[in-house]
Design a protein around this motif. Structure first.
Motif, short mmCIF file in Angstrom:
data_model
loop_
_atom_site.label_atom_id
_atom_site.label_comp_id
_atom_site.label_asym_id
_atom_site.label_seq_id
_atom_site.Cartn_x
_atom_site.Cartn_y
_atom_site.Cartn_z
N THR A 1 33.23 38.56 46.78
CA THR A 1 34.53 38.27 46.17
C THR A 1 35.08 36.98 46.76
O THR A 1 35.07 36.78 47.96
N ILE B 1 47.16 45.39 42.23
CA ILE B 1 45.92 46.07 41.85
C ILE B 1 46.17 47.57 41.71
O ILE B 1 45.66 48.21 40.78
N THR C 1 35.19 38.24 41.30
CA THR C 1 34.11 39.06 41.83
C THR C 1 32.81 38.64 41.16
O THR C 1 32.76 38.47 39.95
N ARG D 1 39.59 46.44 44.62
CA ARG D 1 39.03 45.69 43.49
C ARG D 1 37.82 46.40 42.92
O ARG D 1 37.65 46.49 41.71
N TRP D 2 36.94 46.91 43.80
CA TRP D 2 35.78 47.65 43.31
C TRP D 2 36.24 48.88 42.54
O TRP D 2 35.72 49.18 41.47
N LYS E 1 39.00 44.56 48.95
CA LYS E 1 37.67 44.65 48.34
C LYS E 1 37.44 46.04 47.76
O LYS E 1 36.90 46.19 46.66
N GLN F 1 39.06 49.34 41.02
CA GLN F 1 39.69 48.89 39.79
C GLN F 1 38.64 48.59 38.72
O GLN F 1 38.79 48.98 37.56
N LYS F 2 37.57 47.91 39.11
CA LYS F 2 36.54 47.51 38.15
C LYS F 2 35.66 48.67 37.71
O LYS F 2 35.08 48.62 36.63
#
Length: 152
Positions: free
Chosen positions: A121, A21, A115, A68-69, A65, A71-72
């Motif tokens: 997630t 990630i 997600t 990932r947040w 988490k 990244q998005k």
């Protein structure tokens, strides 16, 4: 309560996921912070204390988490203006997708993460000792068939 060997194995798996990630983050400083944080966590995880290993594991789940947040929700248009179009090591599409899938070791360990709109997630990991078992081709049905002796 998990044993130290299991926690070490899970840490390595989660660390590889986090590193993958990290590579998709558009801002170079974010990638550096991510790598240095993972290096610090690796130092903590070397401790002999099972409590420290459990705390590292819990933090890694939380950190995934957060990554990932991040990244998005990257402001990619701004990052492209600041750092150029090729600032991230991976594609922009991966960062914006709802799902992420990656082979950690080709044919033996697999990771997927999805997600949902509510922010939750779901993480799926699979590991096979023998890649010739065929689970990668047919998914969980193949695993269940093998476990219960229903192989056709």
């Amino acid at each position: 309560m998990l044993g130290p060997e299991v926690l070490d194995e899970q840490f390595e798996c989660l660390r590889r996921i986090a590193l993958s990630i990290c590579q998709t983050l558009g801002r170079p400083k974010d990638r550096d912070i991510c790598r240095s944080t993972l290096d610090e966590l690796a130092k903590f995880n070397r401790a002999a204390s099972i409590n420290v290993k459990e705390n590292v594991h819990n933090f890694m789940v939380f950190y995934l988490k957060v990554l990932r947040w991040t990244q998005k929700n990257q402001p990619m248009t701004i990052y492209e203006k600041w750092y150029g179009k090729n600032s991230a090591n991976d594609s922009f599409d991966l960062a914006n997708s709802e799902e992420m899938r990656v082979w950690l070791q080709e044919g033996t360990s697999f990771f997927a993460m999805k997600t949902f709109e509510d922010g939750s997630t779901m993480v799926y990991t699979a590991v096979a000792k023998d890649p010739r078992a065929g689970w990668a081709e047919f998914g969980l049905k193949s695993l269940m068939d093998m476990q219960y002796g229903c192989k056709k």
